[in-house]
Design an enzyme around this catalytic site. Structure first.
Site, PDB file in Angstrom:
ATOM      1  CG  ASP A  55       5.651 -16.571   0.717  1.00 10.77           C
ATOM      2  OD1 ASP A  55       6.838 -16.458   1.028  1.00 10.77           O
ATOM      3  OD2 ASP A  55       5.039 -17.645   0.705  1.00 10.77           O
ATOM      4  CG  ASP A 106      -7.237  -1.519  -7.507  1.00 10.77           C
ATOM      5  OD1 ASP A 106      -6.497  -1.056  -6.624  1.00 10.77           O
ATOM      6  OD2 ASP A 106      -7.458  -2.743  -7.637  1.00 10.77           O
ATOM      7  CG  ASP A 158      -9.503  10.188  -8.283  1.00  6.98           C
ATOM      8  OD1 ASP A 158     -10.195   9.515  -7.504  1.00  6.98           O
ATOM      9  OD2 ASP A 158      -8.414  10.692  -7.981  1.00  6.98           O
ATOM     10  CG  ASP A 189      -9.840  14.693   9.049  1.00 10.91           C
ATOM     11  OD1 ASP A 189      -9.901  13.497   8.738  1.00 10.91           O
ATOM     12  OD2 ASP A 189      -8.989  15.156   9.826  1.00 10.91           O
ATOM     13  CG  HIS A 211      -4.185  -2.996  -4.761  1.00 15.77           C
ATOM     14  ND1 HIS A 211      -5.318  -3.167  -5.513  1.00 15.77           N
ATOM     15  CD2 HIS A 211      -4.129  -4.053  -3.902  1.00 15.77           C
ATOM     16  CE1 HIS A 211      -5.927  -4.276  -5.136  1.00 15.77           C
ATOM     17  NE2 HIS A 211      -5.234  -4.831  -4.157  1.00 15.77           N
ATOM     18  CB  ILE A 249       5.061  -9.604 -16.981  1.00 15.32           C
ATOM     19  CG1 ILE A 249       4.157  -8.377 -16.818  1.00 15.32           C
ATOM     20  CG2 ILE A 249       6.116  -9.647 -15.899  1.00 15.32           C
ATOM     21  CD1 ILE A 249       3.307  -8.400 -15.570  1.00 15.32           C
ATOM     22  CG  ASN A 283      -6.761 -11.123   1.007  1.00 10.12           C
ATOM     23  OD1 ASN A 283      -7.091 -11.900   0.120  1.00 10.12           O
ATOM     24  ND2 ASN A 283      -6.089 -10.016   0.759  1.00 10.12           N
ATOM     25  CB  ALA A 332     -16.788 -11.067  -3.642  1.00  8.40           C
ATOM     26  CB  SER A 364      -6.154  -7.876  -4.452  1.00  7.60           C
ATOM     27  OG  SER A 364      -6.894  -7.014  -3.642  1.00  7.60           O
TER      28      SER A 364
END
Length: 770
Positions: free
Chosen positions: A323, A356, A375, A382, A411, A429, A514, A533, A586
């Site tokens: 958003d 993650d 990893d 499959d 993510h 940032i 969420n 959590a 997240s």
């Protein structure tokens, strides 16, 4: 003279006789299914009729009775679909009839079978005790579908070394404490041996005495609710342990948790020997045989091995739809990140681990800020060894690089940027931490719909991070439960990994989920905090918007601990040198993890519970006064938390003390006996007399008094005359329970130990009240 041609006549007669004796073969008809077949609700049967020895090979179909399910004829073929719901067993007849010879038919009887409803058997004990002394008898009872039942067989799962139980449910504990000191009481249905319930006891050396302990807050920095004590104090209600077979999971596979070798397990389990299985470090992956449901097969394994069997749950990321409204980092102002930066700290490498989708360590704003760990889902593919051929995490490697956006990735890089983006570099940032490398641990694999992590990858990732020395583990993922007590999803393998990490002093932080809007993302109507959590040893982080209102998507409930900004956050995009806006719990969780990392960097000796207590006690209260289900303790405040991140001179908030009486011998003291409480002989007690005193607890050099009051009775019955002691236990930081005994009413220093090892800096002295 006329010549007679008799042979000719005879020949004609003979031919006619031959023609009469050899008529054409009769018309035949058959159907491709057996004469009797079973059909479950919703099952479709395909029928094909074949007519032989006929010029016209077509058939007509009929079904009787009609209106049960759906029957569709199509020439010599037909399909029958059983009703979506079958409430009782019944049968119907399908007939194929030859058009040329209507006397010729073939039939199939379809037996409609109602689903077998598994009974729910519960084992219970009248006083809901959880521990029992040696040489003690306890009566158990069972219910089936909440109704009392005697249609069961009683057993002790571990065998006679853990005690015995008779047909009436009378359990007799062993004469000595076994190793391990547990006994599992099982009630198995006589009608269906796959249906059973269990109750686990801890066997202790001495008998517990019921009573009430009242604690004051002179020593404790937070109020403590008085506890009612049975044979063992129940500080936290028993967690749900029933596997959730309706939750998202890898179908066609179950996980068997046991410390025994696969060979020894197979020797006692025909089911294990008849299918594919492989050990994988403390647990066994087992493929479910074709024709069996995962839950039914799990019950068979549990019955045969006595081990815990659970699903391989599937975890999803907790990012919400974007958003884009504010292309800035307003979240840093909301949580007072500048206040934390005012306290200059140097963060050690690998102090914080991010579990993650991986990390793009080549992003310019992460230069020198990432340690590439491991990893645990290098290949999400499959697995043909399972009947469902479902995908799962199958391989591991040492390259936790970020999944590409087309694979559901980006993510992990975004979450890591919130923690560790380079600060004061005149570009991009600012991350909340300004030094140190974040440990990248990838637990997700690429899926057509996004990224998926399973139980195996997640549990391994948690243990790996703890083994690498990570003191903070950030997890922006979760799984929905479908059964009652949803926030207690019984992923035992992951819970074991959490316990392992906690034992190493790690703080685990996870997104709450969420699913805050009923009918919204992921969990249907369940809006409670998701697992992991919801685990009591994990800090559950919810989301607020820039106005400090709860994000509509943020999960709610008693398990919620704290909130942080989670809407329209700016952080690193997967593409090199790019940034983007994202929303979701997240991205609230990594901010809490970053501040926890700063706290450890400032004061490495902080305990896990001290970190959580400081985070909650310094949070900005939102909503209802005090901790609530929408905001937990409130909004993260980094500056205040870091300022308070010192070893307190007082004990930790969650230090607690409880006591119960322990009878030493049945005979009264020599001499006058022990008819009543004797002020001159405080060792001597009888009946239901109330005992009061004070315990002086010293922790890290600071002392405080805890009042106690004990009423002596055993299972509600008055005690006989005798000499008793008090057993006092200290639960420090919810990490270790230390117990020892001393004379009741007399001063006595207690040596508090946990697992046979003395605990430093803790001492408890009992003293009689004047």
């Amino acid at each position: 003279m006329t010549t007679m041609k008799i042979p000719y006549v005879f020949g004609a007669f003979a031919l006619a006789a031959i023609l009469v004796a050899c008529p054409p073969p009769p018309v035949g008809i058959s159907v491709n299914l057996p004469s009797s077949v079973n059909a479950q609700q919703g099952q479709t049967l395909n029928l094909t009729a074949t007519v032989s020895n006929a010029q016209n090979t077509t058939v007509t179909w009929t079904i009787a009775p009609t209106g049960i399910g759906t029957f569709t004829p199509n020439g010599n073929s037909a399909t029958y679909t059983a009703p979506a719901s079958i409430t009782a067993n019944s049968s119907l007849l399908i007939t194929a009839k030859s058009v040329q010879d209507t006397t010729k038919t073939a039939t199939v009887t379809v037996n409609l079978q109602a689903p077998v409803v598994n009974s729910v058997i519960k084992v219970q004990q009248a006083t809901t005790i959880r521990s029992v002394a040696i040489n003690t008898q306890v009566l158990f009872s069972a219910t089936e579908n909440n109704n009392p039942t005697t249609n069961i067989n009683w057993s002790v799962v571990e065998g006679a070394t853990r005690g015995t139980i008779d047909a009436a449910g009378n359990y007799n504990s062993p004469s000595s404490v076994p190793n391990p000191a547990t006994a599992t009481i099982r009630a198995t249905s006589k009608s269906d041996s796959s249906q059973f319930g269990e109750f686990q006891l801890t066997i202790i050396a001495s008998g517990g005495i019921s009573g009430t302990v009242t604690l004051n807050t002179g020593l404790l920095s937070a109020p403590v609710i008085p506890q009612a004590i049975g044979l063992e104090p129940q500080a936290i209600r028993e967690r749900q342990t029933s596997p959730d077979w309706k939750a998202a999971r890898v179908e066609g596979e179950v996980l068997l948790l046991s410390s025994s070798s696969l060979q020894s397990l197979s020797s006692s389990s025909a089911s294990l020997r008849s299918t594919t299985s492989r050990s994988d470090g403390g647990f066994v992956r087992v493929s479910v045989p074709r024709g069996m449901t995962d839950s039914a097969f799990a019950q068979k394994l549990m019955l045969e091995t006595g081990a815990t069997v659970q699903p391989n749950y599937l975890y999803r990321l907790q990012d919400a739809p974007n958003d884009p409204q504010y292309a800035d980092q307003a979240n840093l102002t909301q949580i007072d990140a500048a206040g934390a930066w005012f306290t200059q700290v140097s963060v050690p490498d690998n102090l914080i681990a991010v579990l993650d989708t991986g990390i793009n360590a080549n992003h310019p704003d992460l230069t020198g800020r990432v340690t590439l760990g491991k990893d645990f889902c290098a290949s999400y593919v499959d697995d043909p060894s399972t009947q469902a051929n479902d995908p799962k995490c199958l391989t591991e490697d040492s390259d936790p690089s970020e999944l590409t956006p087309t694979q559901g990735g980006g993510h992990g890089t975004f979450a890591t940027g919130l923690i560790a983006a380079a600060t004061n570099n005149q570009a991009g940032i600012a991350g909340i931490t300004q030094s140190g490398k974040v440990l990248a641990v990838k637990v997700f694999g690429a899926d057509a719909l996004g990224a998926i992590a399973d139980t195996v990858a997640l549990s391994k990732g948690i243990k790996y991070a703890a083994d690498q020395g990570a003191k903070v583990i950030s997890m922006s993922l979760g799984v929905c439960a479908t059964q009652t007590n949803a926030f207690e999803t019984p992923d035992k393998l992951t819970e074991n990994a959490i316990t392992y990490a906690v034992g190493k002093g790690a703080v685990l932080v996870a997104a709450s989920g969420n699913n805050g809007v009923s009918g919204g993302l992921q969990c249907g109507t369940d809006t409670a905090v998701q697992f992991p959590a919801s685990n009591p040893n994990v800090i559950a982080v919810g989301s607020v918007n820039k106005s400090n209102a709860r994000s509509s998507f943020s999960a709610t409930g008693a398990a919620l601990d704290i909130v942080a900004p989670g809407e329209s956050l700016l952080s690193l995009k997967f593409d090199t040198n790019n940034y983007e806006l994202k929303s979701g719990t997240s991205f609230a969780a990594p901010q809490v993890a970053a501040v926890a990392g700063l706290m450890f960097a400032k004061t490495p000796t902080l305990t896990r519970v001290e970190v959580q207590n400081i985070l909650e006690s310094t949070a900005k209260d939102l909503g209802t006064t005090g901790k609530d289900t929408d905001f937990g303790a409130g909004l993260l405040q980094a500056g205040a938390a870091l300022s308070k991140a010192t070893n307190s001179t007082a004990p930790s908030v969650k230090t607690s003390v409880y006591m119960y009486a322990d009878r030493l011998r049945s005979a009264p003291d020599a001499g006058a006996g022990c008819p009543t409480v004797d002020a001159a002989d405080r060792d001597c007690y009888e009946g239901t007399s109330a005992l009061t005193g004070r315990a002086v607890v010293t922790i890290n050099g600071t002392s405080g008094a805890v009042a106690y009051s004990i009423t002596l009775s055993r299972n509600g019955n008055p005690l006989q005359a005798g000499t008793y002691r008090v057993v006092a236990c200290v639960n420090k930081n919810s990490n270790a329970e230390a117990c020892d005994s001393g004379d009741l009413g007399k001063e006595s220093n207690l040596n508090l130990q946990f697992n046979g090892t003395s605990l430093p800096n803790i001492n408890l002295t009992l003293a009689a009240l004047p």
